[in-house]
Design a protein around this motif. Structure first.
Motif, PDB file in Angstrom:
ATOM      1  N   LEU A   1      28.470  46.430  37.448  1.00  9.95           N
ATOM      2  CA  LEU A   1      28.943  45.149  36.925  1.00  9.95           C
ATOM      3  C   LEU A   1      30.387  45.279  36.430  1.00  9.95           C
ATOM      4  O   LEU A   1      31.219  44.402  36.672  1.00  9.95           O
ATOM      5  N   ILE A   2      30.686  46.407  35.765  1.00 13.51           N
ATOM      6  CA  ILE A   2      32.050  46.611  35.265  1.00 13.51           C
ATOM      7  C   ILE A   2      33.031  46.658  36.439  1.00 13.51           C
ATOM      8  O   ILE A   2      34.088  46.017  36.410  1.00 13.51           O
ATOM      9  N   THR A   3      32.669  47.404  37.478  1.00 14.66           N
ATOM     10  CA  THR A   3      33.570  47.508  38.622  1.00 14.66           C
ATOM     11  C   THR A   3      33.809  46.132  39.238  1.00 14.66           C
ATOM     12  O   THR A   3      34.936  45.770  39.579  1.00 14.66           O
ATOM     13  N   ARG A   4      32.717  45.387  39.356  1.00 17.55           N
ATOM     14  CA  ARG A   4      32.866  44.054  39.950  1.00 17.55           C
ATOM     15  C   ARG A   4      33.780  43.184  39.088  1.00 17.55           C
ATOM     16  O   ARG A   4      34.627  42.467  39.593  1.00 17.55           O
ATOM     17  N   MET A   5      33.582  43.273  37.769  1.00 22.58           N
ATOM     18  CA  MET A   5      34.434  42.489  36.879  1.00 22.58           C
ATOM     19  C   MET A   5      35.887  42.943  36.997  1.00 22.58           C
ATOM     20  O   MET A   5      36.809  42.134  36.890  1.00 22.58           O
TER      21      MET A   5
ATOM     22  N   MET B   1      40.487  46.939  33.521  1.00 16.95           N
ATOM     23  CA  MET B   1      39.092  46.643  33.838  1.00 16.95           C
ATOM     24  C   MET B   1      38.642  47.464  35.036  1.00 16.95           C
ATOM     25  O   MET B   1      37.576  48.060  35.042  1.00 16.95           O
TER      26      MET B   1
ATOM     27  N   LEU C   1      37.339  41.374  40.059  1.00 20.53           N
ATOM     28  CA  LEU C   1      37.486  39.938  39.824  1.00 20.53           C
ATOM     29  C   LEU C   1      38.699  39.673  38.941  1.00 20.53           C
ATOM     30  O   LEU C   1      39.538  38.820  39.249  1.00 20.53           O
ATOM     31  N   SER C   2      38.831  40.451  37.846  1.00 23.32           N
ATOM     32  CA  SER C   2      39.942  40.141  36.949  1.00 23.32           C
ATOM     33  C   SER C   2      41.285  40.528  37.569  1.00 23.32           C
ATOM     34  O   SER C   2      42.289  39.862  37.336  1.00 23.32           O
TER      35      SER C   2
END
Ligand code: UDP
Ligand code: MG
Length: 338
Positions: free
Chosen positions: A255-259, A304, A262-263
């Motif tokens: 989830l962190i990687t995806r965020m 991020m 995205l950011s």
């Protein structure tokens, strides 16, 4: 013995003394692993129920491994009493409370049966169902999982358990069966394999799921607790739930990687926007604003993403330190003269 342990550590099964072939002389041994924490009110009744259930299958030998998980209510004295009157009973007495999952592990370490059945000692797991497990094992199952068709717990516990099992299933890397607790039968091979998992935060149902083998489900109706109250308060439940997710899923890390991606993507949009404003509408941008936006957005996105990268390495370190077996072997087939 030292040899046995070393071979188990690398996951290759050690040839068993052929117990099954001389079945006429020595009956197969069934071990029960029974964790006990402050069950003084009901444990005697439990043992009576269990022994009268197994009396229906007199063709086997039995061993009852009670693990007293640091009870503070005199359960130990009652267990000593039970052991005095029944030579099939063993009692492991923990020096303090280590928790249900560790208690089961200690029981598995001691149990030597051809089949090992793990069950709670509050009669929520009916002894009759364990007989059906034995039948399924005789019919060829290597692991028999008892799955709750219904359960008579509080509506809150039922609802949270229902939601949790489904959430876990959707995010975990192995297929953890829903509505299945720790009531199960393992054959000798599977029990040996489970013993090689030595991680501290234990979620046994996940480990069993990750082992493979031929697993069979058995539906049953979970009864109410006969005496006392649940030994799983909110705090312990949450810890077990967290162990399940973090032990068998890297979804939070992903989830962190995806965020991060995205950011960073959003930052690019913001950067292009502020540069466009600066170039084409210089009259409406405050001086210094563009630089500030570009630097802030870029660094935010980059940080991020970096956290995600670090997270993925931590994930690897985590799975390395768990030291789980690399593979599970059912059997090694050799050319046999006889
Ligand atoms: N138990 C244990 N150590 C603990 C908590 C529970 O050995 O710290 C045992 C308890 O005696 C019982 C089993 O684990 O045999 C399941 O606990 P409980 O019935 O309280 O859980 P629930 O059925 O309410 O989920
Ligand atoms: Mg219970």
């Amino acid at each position: 013995m030292a040899d046995t342990i070393r071979q188990h550590e690398v996951g290759i099964p050690v040839p068993q003394q052929k117990r099954t072939s001389d079945a006429e002389e020595a009956p197969q041994l069934i071990s029960y692993v029974l964790p006990v924490y402050n069950e003084a009110e009901g444990i005697k009744h439990f043992h009576t129920e269990l022994t009268s259930a197994v009396a229906q299958r007199p063709e086997f030998a039995y061993e009852f491994v009670y693990v007293n998980d640091g009870s503070a209510d005199g359960s130990l004295r009652i267990l000593q009493d039970i052991a005095k009157n029944d030579p099939r009973v063993r009692v492991v007495d923990f020096a303090r409370n280590f928790g249900h999952q560790i208690a089961i592990t200690a029981g598995l370490d001691l149990a030597s049966g051809d089949a090992v059945i793990v069950m709670d000692t509050d009669l929520q797991d009916p002894p009759e169902v364990s007989l059906q497990m034995i039948d399924a094992w005789l019919a060829g199952a290597e692991i028999v999982q008892a799955r709750r068709r219904t359960r008579r717990d509080t509506p809150f516990k039922r609802a949270t358990a229902h939601a949790y099992y489904r959430l876990l299933r959707s995010c975990s890397d192995v297929e953890i069966p829903v509505d299945t607790g720790d009531f199960r039968l393992l054959n000798r091979r599977a029990a040996e394999e489970l013993r090689t998992f030595r991680e501290r935060s234990r979620f046994i149902r996940g480990m069993v799921a990750s082992m493979g083998f031929q697993q069979q489900e058995l539906l049953f109706d979970r009864d109410e607790r006969v005496a006392g109250e649940t030994k799983y308060p909110m705090r312990k439940m949450l810890r077990l739930a967290a162990d399940g997710v973090t032990g068998f899923s890297t979804a939070p890390l992903k989830l962190i990687t995806r965020m991060g991606f995205l950011s960073l993507a959003l930052a690019m949009v913001g950067i292009i926007y502020s540069i466009t404003l600066r170039l084409f509408f210089p009259e409406i941008t405050v001086s210094g604003w563009t630089m500030l936006m570009v630097v802030m957005l870029f660094l935010g996105g980059l940080q991020m993403l970096s956290l995600g990268v670090i997270g993925s390495y931590i994930g690897r370190i985590y799975s390395e330190v768990q030291r789980r077996p690399l593979y599970t072997v059912r059997d090694v087939i050799r050319h046999d003269e006889t």
